[in-house]
Design an enzyme around this catalytic site. Structure first.
Site, PDB file in Angstrom:
ATOM      1  N   ALA A  97       0.862  -1.186   0.000  1.00  0.00           N
ATOM      2  CA  ALA A  97       0.000   0.000   0.000  1.00  0.00           C
ATOM      3  C   ALA A  97       0.900   1.238   0.000  1.00  0.00           C
ATOM      4  CB  ALA A  97      -0.959  -0.008   1.178  1.00  0.00           C
TER       5      ALA A  97
ATOM      6  N   HIS B   2       7.252   5.808   1.142  1.00  0.00           N
ATOM      7  CA  HIS B   2       7.989   4.616   0.710  1.00  0.00           C
ATOM      8  C   HIS B   2       8.896   4.935  -0.471  1.00  0.00           C
ATOM      9  CE1 HIS B   2       4.361   2.523   2.561  1.00  0.00           C
ATOM     10  NE2 HIS B   2       5.370   1.961   3.192  1.00  0.00           N
TER      11      HIS B   2
ATOM     12  N   LYS C 232       8.875   7.890  10.787  1.00  0.00           N
ATOM     13  CA  LYS C 232       7.540   7.921  11.383  1.00  0.00           C
ATOM     14  C   LYS C 232       7.408   6.811  12.430  1.00  0.00           C
ATOM     15  CE  LYS C 232       3.928   6.257   9.284  1.00  0.00           C
ATOM     16  NZ  LYS C 232       3.361   5.312  10.306  1.00  0.00           N
TER      17      LYS C 232
ATOM     18  N   GLN D  34      10.264   1.746  16.175  1.00  0.00           N
ATOM     19  CA  GLN D  34      10.651   0.592  15.363  1.00  0.00           C
ATOM     20  C   GLN D  34      12.080   0.721  14.868  1.00  0.00           C
ATOM     21  OE1 GLN D  34       8.062  -1.443  12.276  1.00  0.00           O
ATOM     22  NE2 GLN D  34       9.354  -0.213  10.928  1.00  0.00           N
TER      23      GLN D  34
ATOM     24  N   SER E 221       0.926   7.386   5.605  1.00  0.00           N
ATOM     25  CA  SER E 221       0.820   6.043   6.161  1.00  0.00           C
ATOM     26  C   SER E 221      -0.096   5.227   5.272  1.00  0.00           C
ATOM     27  CB  SER E 221       0.251   6.095   7.585  1.00  0.00           C
ATOM     28  OG  SER E 221      -0.093   4.799   8.046  1.00  0.00           O
TER      29      SER E 221
END
Length: 282
Positions: free
Chosen positions: A32, A37, A149, A153, A185
């Site tokens: 997605a 990305h 973001k 992580q 996102s």
């Protein structure tokens, strides 16, 4: 752009690249895809000869079965975006390919994972670490690219790479935002119009909190002000807001000279969970 559906194909591809001296970049994703990305892909392309993007909606990092079921999946659109952005190979394994047998391995990242996302999503970072470890082993990249973001992580993955001596560099790229400030996102696709209109409030609250941090307002007061600011909005249910040390991720009771601060939050908007953060350098 080559399509690699199996681990064996991925290993063969990257091994051949390494043998002739090419540098390999890896961009792990769950698909997605959006401009955030593509920024990672472009950063990888600028530094590497081969850019491998993985698309795999990893079931082991979801602690909510409905969230996993509803996670957006648009493989054809994703593939169409990647070639022009500089991707040279797309790894698209099945669940059975990545997990031929149930995994029993358990990671413990100590204090790093006992706050914020780790506290609210039990098992999430174990799933992240498991799949990222597999990708690092299979692709053997020189560089791996992640978005800021997901600040916590990135910290977890840096610790993973250090603890397991992966011979690669973790590259964190800045958060890409919509014109109204909303962090890009994959989950934004699930926002209905009313929730989408309310969503920029998350970044607005973080930006105001960052201003307070720069003015020296105590962390407890910054948290309270952010919570109070979001409380009246009927479309936003705040899960947490935290003022933490940007490196250790531990909540702050006071500021430490020379240490950056990260402001993190998670909230639900119309059944969609979003996260965001802002970093304040000392």
């Amino acid at each position: 752009m080559q399509i690699l559906p199996t681990a064996a194909r991925l290993q063969a591809y990257t091994e051949q690249a390494r043998q002739i001296g090419k540098r390999v970049g890896l961009v792990p994703t769950m698909g997605a895809l959006h401009d955030g990305h593509l920024q990672l892909v472009q950063a990888a392309r600028a530094a590497c000869d081969e850019v491998i993007v993985s698309i795999f909606v990893n079931p082991t990092q979801f602690n909510n079965a409905e969230d996993f079921r509803l996670y957006p999946r648009v493989p054809d659109a994703d593939a169409a975006m990647l070639g022009p952005a500089g991707c040279t190979a797309l790894f698209v394994p099945s669940v059975e390919e990545m997990y031929p047998q149930p995994t029993v391995l358990r990671f413990d990242f100590g204090a790093l994972e006992r706050v914020m996302e780790g506290a609210h999503r039990p098992g999430h970072f174990n799933g992240v670490a498991t799949v990222v470890s597999k990708l690092f082993h299979l692709a053997r990249p020189h560089h791996a690219y992640f978005g800021q973001k997901d600040w916590q992580q990135v910290a977890i993955i840096r610790q993973l790479a250090a603890d397991l001596s992966f011979d690669l560099e973790i590259v964190a790229c800045p958060t890409i935002r919509e014109a109204d400030g909303l962090a890009m996102s994959s989950r934004n696709r699930r926002l209905d119009p009313a929730a989408r209109a309310a969503a920029p409030r998350l970044h607005q609250v973080l930006a105001a909190a960052a201003g307070q941090v720069r003015q020296g307002v105590a962390p407890a007061q910054v948290r309270a002000a952010a919570e109070e600011s979001l409380r009246p909005d009927p479309l936003i249910t705040l899960e947490y807001v935290e003022v933490a040390d940007a490196q250790t991720l531990q909540p702050l009771s006071e500021y430490m000279p020379g240490r950056a601060v990260v402001l993190c939050l998670a909230a639900h908007l119309g059944g969609v969970r979003l996260i965001d953060n802002v970093v304040v350098e000392d």
